[in-house]
Design a protein around this motif. Structure first.
Motif, PDB file in Angstrom:
ATOM      1  N   GLY A 517       0.798  -3.739  26.801  1.00 14.74           N
ATOM      2  CA  GLY A 517       2.215  -3.509  27.095  1.00 14.74           C
ATOM      3  C   GLY A 517       2.452  -2.963  28.488  1.00 14.74           C
ATOM      4  N   VAL A 518       1.563  -3.297  29.405  1.00 12.54           N
ATOM      5  CA  VAL A 518       1.741  -2.887  30.807  1.00 12.54           C
ATOM      6  C   VAL A 518       1.346  -4.025  31.741  1.00 12.54           C
ATOM      7  N   TRP A 519       1.902  -3.980  32.942  1.00  8.97           N
ATOM      8  CA  TRP A 519       1.490  -4.877  34.022  1.00  8.97           C
ATOM      9  C   TRP A 519       1.031  -4.009  35.188  1.00  8.97           C
ATOM     10  N   ALA A 520      -0.181  -4.235  35.637  1.00  6.09           N
ATOM     11  CA  ALA A 520      -0.693  -3.517  36.805  1.00  6.09           C
ATOM     12  C   ALA A 520      -0.422  -4.380  38.037  1.00  6.09           C
ATOM     13  N   GLU A 521       0.554  -3.965  38.822  1.00  7.40           N
ATOM     14  CA  GLU A 521       0.953  -4.798  39.959  1.00  7.40           C
ATOM     15  C   GLU A 521      -0.040  -4.699  41.116  1.00  7.40           C
ATOM     16  N   GLU A 522      -0.517  -3.479  41.375  1.00  5.26           N
ATOM     17  CA  GLU A 522      -1.484  -3.271  42.457  1.00  5.26           C
ATOM     18  C   GLU A 522      -2.528  -2.260  41.993  1.00  5.26           C
ATOM     19  N   ILE A 523      -3.668  -2.267  42.690  1.00  5.60           N
ATOM     20  CA  ILE A 523      -4.738  -1.294  42.383  1.00  5.60           C
ATOM     21  C   ILE A 523      -5.085  -0.560  43.671  1.00  5.60           C
ATOM     22  N   ASP A 524      -4.796   0.737  43.730  1.00  2.23           N
ATOM     23  CA  ASP A 524      -5.135   1.513  44.925  1.00  2.23           C
ATOM     24  C   ASP A 524      -6.574   2.010  44.788  1.00  2.23           C
ATOM     25  N   ALA A 525      -7.291   2.035  45.910  1.00  2.00           N
ATOM     26  CA  ALA A 525      -8.670   2.557  45.915  1.00  2.00           C
ATOM     27  C   ALA A 525      -8.707   3.830  46.737  1.00  2.00           C
ATOM     28  N   LEU A 526      -9.258   4.892  46.154  1.00  2.00           N
ATOM     29  CA  LEU A 526      -9.317   6.187  46.840  1.00  2.00           C
ATOM     30  C   LEU A 526     -10.761   6.517  47.211  1.00  2.00           C
ATOM     31  N   ALA A 527     -10.925   7.054  48.409  1.00  2.00           N
ATOM     32  CA  ALA A 527     -12.257   7.481  48.857  1.00  2.00           C
ATOM     33  C   ALA A 527     -12.633   8.779  48.132  1.00  2.00           C
ATOM     34  N   PRO A 528     -13.928   9.134  48.152  1.00  2.00           N
ATOM     35  CA  PRO A 528     -14.353  10.324  47.399  1.00  2.00           C
ATOM     36  C   PRO A 528     -13.571  11.589  47.779  1.00  2.00           C
ATOM     37  N   GLU A 529     -13.164  11.695  49.044  1.00  2.00           N
ATOM     38  CA  GLU A 529     -12.458  12.923  49.451  1.00  2.00           C
ATOM     39  C   GLU A 529     -10.967  12.875  49.117  1.00  2.00           C
ATOM     40  N   GLN A 530     -10.490  11.749  48.588  1.00  2.00           N
ATOM     41  CA  GLN A 530      -9.074  11.620  48.241  1.00  2.00           C
ATOM     42  C   GLN A 530      -8.867  11.760  46.738  1.00  2.00           C
ATOM     43  N   SER A 531      -7.648  12.185  46.375  1.00  2.00           N
ATOM     44  CA  SER A 531      -7.316  12.232  44.944  1.00  2.00           C
ATOM     45  C   SER A 531      -5.809  12.092  44.785  1.00  2.00           C
TER      46      SER A 531
END
Ligand SMILES: [Zn+2]
Length: 676
Positions: A517-531
């Motif tokens: 019941g969801v649509w994932a429009e985009e996928i963000d990628a975070l570096a280890p130092e990001q959250s």
């Protein structure tokens, strides 16, 4: 079900051919003192069994078998085909492998044969048939151990030709192959089967971080590389089958196995297990491997055939091939062994019984150390365990496990997820599965590790983290399971590709979109130092990272939302009602606490309960035998922990003593009790 031994095997790899014969009798006496009732022999003896192409010589193996038989030991007889004899590599260079860089190897090392070499295939059949003819009727030979720790890969011309045959059988036409591999990309279209080359560093391989280390390479065409992995797994499995069938000509009774390696990437163990009578595996945790990881690997090995397994190897003390080979502390080997039994182990076997004098394993631990005596800490601990297993092991053999939770594990997904270029290099298949397993482990909830074609209806909750590849028919099976009332947990990087690694069009998570019941429009990628921040509907906040799906609700309800970045306020975790069941979608990598919150909800809704009602930091694991439920209570924590109240007044099978309320378990302490 798999094969069942009459007696719990306790022993391990034994290499008397490396020692003068006067030592052998001393060994038999020491084995008796240690309660050792079996030995695995002939694992690396090809050069001695067949000193030249024309000559077979079994007189030494006869003497070894005779010594063990007279001493009343059960024999696990290996076939010796995991290291080539020198004469063979010299006379037939094709038997040696060609590596990822395209280099033909010379004589040396082990696990070094090309699985598609007709010469190698001929000789392994001949040798195993001779072994089975000679020793198959010996009643002490209770199990056949084919080869050793199968693995690796070959990129030689014989393999290339065999790959083309394998592909032709799979795809039928060149058109179908071009389409499956999407070869119009970069204009890689092929016109004839003999244009197909193996995907290695000389062709489609992409140099990448960690390249050169097995399984870390990337590829321009994941479709080709995944098919190559399937083909190589099949090729090596075919070697196993050749040996097994040679044995079966002469010995139709003793179970046939080969020692697997847990979550080893190279071979599709679910496919392999179908050809094995019983699964066996080698358990070598590092000094810092979490105990939950060990437990998960045991459960995976049990899951391969949904049956008890053999622990073919563990070290009684030290290893030699890890960067830091710390000693097992007093009691650690014992609790590790009981943990094995708790998760379905029907044998406890070591590598090795006597420590070798030279070669790269001379520092590998053994029951009998270089000092050659029983006056060592390790020997005393082995003898104590031997006494315990001898007393209570046999009553546990063959008993099963009851789980209402299944976690999907799939080698196609393992390969596909890690071949893919993007979105985040830190995404590792086994890591993500382990994070889910750890939750259930901490809660003492019994888990089955199951294949993607398992009968899901047995389970109240099925977790499928990173179900990246959804093959034909899978979405329908999951829909039927959920519609009938099942709870399904999945999330980011799921439903993305089909079995050839081509994207399911129409929006992520592809065939799981309706279900979740969801649509994932985009996928963000975070570096280890990001959250990013995650905000649950109760207002509590937590951290998330690595990957963040940007979701649109299509019928699901929001359980948590992102707290920052341009997608702040959009859903991150959702729940959907589908038929009589529920689907949880976890759109990002949650912290341990965050994942616990979601899985607590999912388990609560599905009525999942731990093996005992009381919360405890002890591991409590259960096997169900004819005599009742056998509970294994183990302390892997650094502090003393109280025995759960449910065991007070029960008999501890290890000590024979009645357990008391509030008694404390020290680190590595074990209690075993039967509750009706
Ligand atoms: Zn080859």
């Amino acid at each position: 079900m798999g094969a069942k031994f009459k007696k719990m095997l306790y022993g391990g790899d034994y290499n008397p051919e490396q020692w003068p014969r006067e030592i052998w009798q001393q060994d038999m006496e020491l084995f008796d003192k240690a309660g050792i009732n079996s030995a695995t022999i002939n694992v690396f003896s090809w050069a001695r069994l067949q000193p030249s192409e024309e000559v077979y010589d079994f007189h030494e193996l006869d003497a070894i078998v005779d010594t063990l038989t007279r001493a009343g030991k059960q024999i696990v007889l290996a076939t010796s085909t995991a290291a080539l004899p020198a004469w063979m590599a010299k006379r037939y260079p094709e038997v040696a492998r060609v590596d990822y860089e395209g280099r033909r190897h010379k004589f040396g090392q082990r696990h070094n044969a090309c699985p598609n070499s007709p010469v190698y295939r001929h000789f392994i059949q001949e040798l195993t048939a001779k072994l089975a003819e000679r020793y198959g009727s010996n009643e002490n030979v209770v199990c056949w151990h084919i080869n050793n720790e199968y693995g690796g890969e070959c990129y030689c011309e014989n393999c290339e030709k065999a790959f083309r045959v394998w592909l032709r059988k799979k795809y039928g036409t060149i058109e179908a192959l071009n389409q499956a591999w999407n070869l119009t990309f970069w204009g890689h279209n092929i016109y004839d089967w003999d244009e197909i080359v193996l995907p290695n560093a000389l062709s489609e391989g992409i140099p990448w971080q960690g390249s050169g280390e097995f399984g870390c390479e990337k590829t321009a065409f994941a479709g080709i590389s995944i098919d190559y992995r399937r083909f190589m797994s099949d090729s090596i499995l075919d070697n196993f089958r050749l040996e097994r069938d040679s044995i079966r000509q002469y010995d139709k009774a003793a179970p046939v196995t080969t020692n697997l390696m847990g979550t080893y990437k190279g071979l599709d163990y679910f496919k392999w297990a179908k050809e094995m009578d019983i699964v066996s595996w080698d358990n070598y945790p590092s000094y810092d491997t979490p105990w939950s990881h060990v437990a998960m690997r045991h459960d995976l090995m049990r899951g391969l055939k949904n049956a008890p397994f053999m622990l073919m190897e563990q070290t009684p003390s030290q290893q030699n091939w890890q960067p830091y080979n710390s000693l097992k502390k007093p009691g650690q080997m014992r609790v590790q062994s009981w943990q094995t039994v708790a998760h379905g182990g029907d044998t406890v076997q070591f590598f090795q019984l006597r420590r070798s004098v030279g070669g790269c394993e001379k520092f590998h631990g053994a029951v009998i150390a270089h000092a050659g005596t029983d006056q060592t800490r390790v020997f005393r601990e082995v003898a104590q365990l031997g006494e315990e297993l001898n007393r209570i092991g046999d009553s546990i053999i063959g008993s099963g496990t009851e789980s209402k939770v299944g976690i999907l594990f799939d080698w196609d997904n393992y390969w596909a997820l890690e071949y893919t270029s993007g979105p985040n290099v830190d995404l590792k298949y086994v890591d993500q599965i382990s994070r889910y397993y750890e939750y259930f482990y901490r809660k003492n909830i019994s888990v089955d590790m199951i294949p993607v074609d398992a009968d899901l209806s047995k389970y109240d909750l099925v977790a499928a983290p990173v179900l990246y590849m959804v093959k034909e028919g899978m979405a329908e099976a999951i829909e039927a399971y959920v519609a009938a009332g099942g709870t399904f947990v999945t999330g980011f990087m799921s439903g993305i590709v089909n079995e050839s690694d081509n994207v399911h069009l129409g929006g992520y998570p592809g065939p799981l979109r309706k279900l979740a019941g969801v649509w994932a429009e985009e996928i963000d990628a975070l570096a280890p130092e990001q959250s990013n921040e995650i905000v649950f509907t109760d207002g509590s906040k937590d951290e998330c990272g690595m990957l963040c799906d940007i979701l649109h609700l299509e019928g699901a309800e929001e359980l948590a939302r992102y707290g920052s970045d341009f997608y702040a306020g959009t859903p991150a975790v959702t729940r959907n009602v589908f038929g009589k069941g529920r689907v949880y979608y976890v759109g990002t990598v949650l912290s341990e606490n965050g994942l616990e919150k979601v899985l607590d909800l999912a388990c609560g809704g599905a009525g999942i309960t731990p093996v005992i009602g009381e919360e405890t930091e002890l591991e409590v694991t259960r096997r169900i035998s004819d005599a009742g439920a056998v509970y294994f209570v183990m302390n892997f924590k650094d502090q003393e922990l109280p025995l759960p109240a449910v065991f007070a007044g029960k008999k501890d099978l290890l000590s024979g003593r009645t357990m008391e309320e509030g008694e404390m378990l020290k680190k590595y302490d074990v209690r075993i009790a039967v509750l009706q």
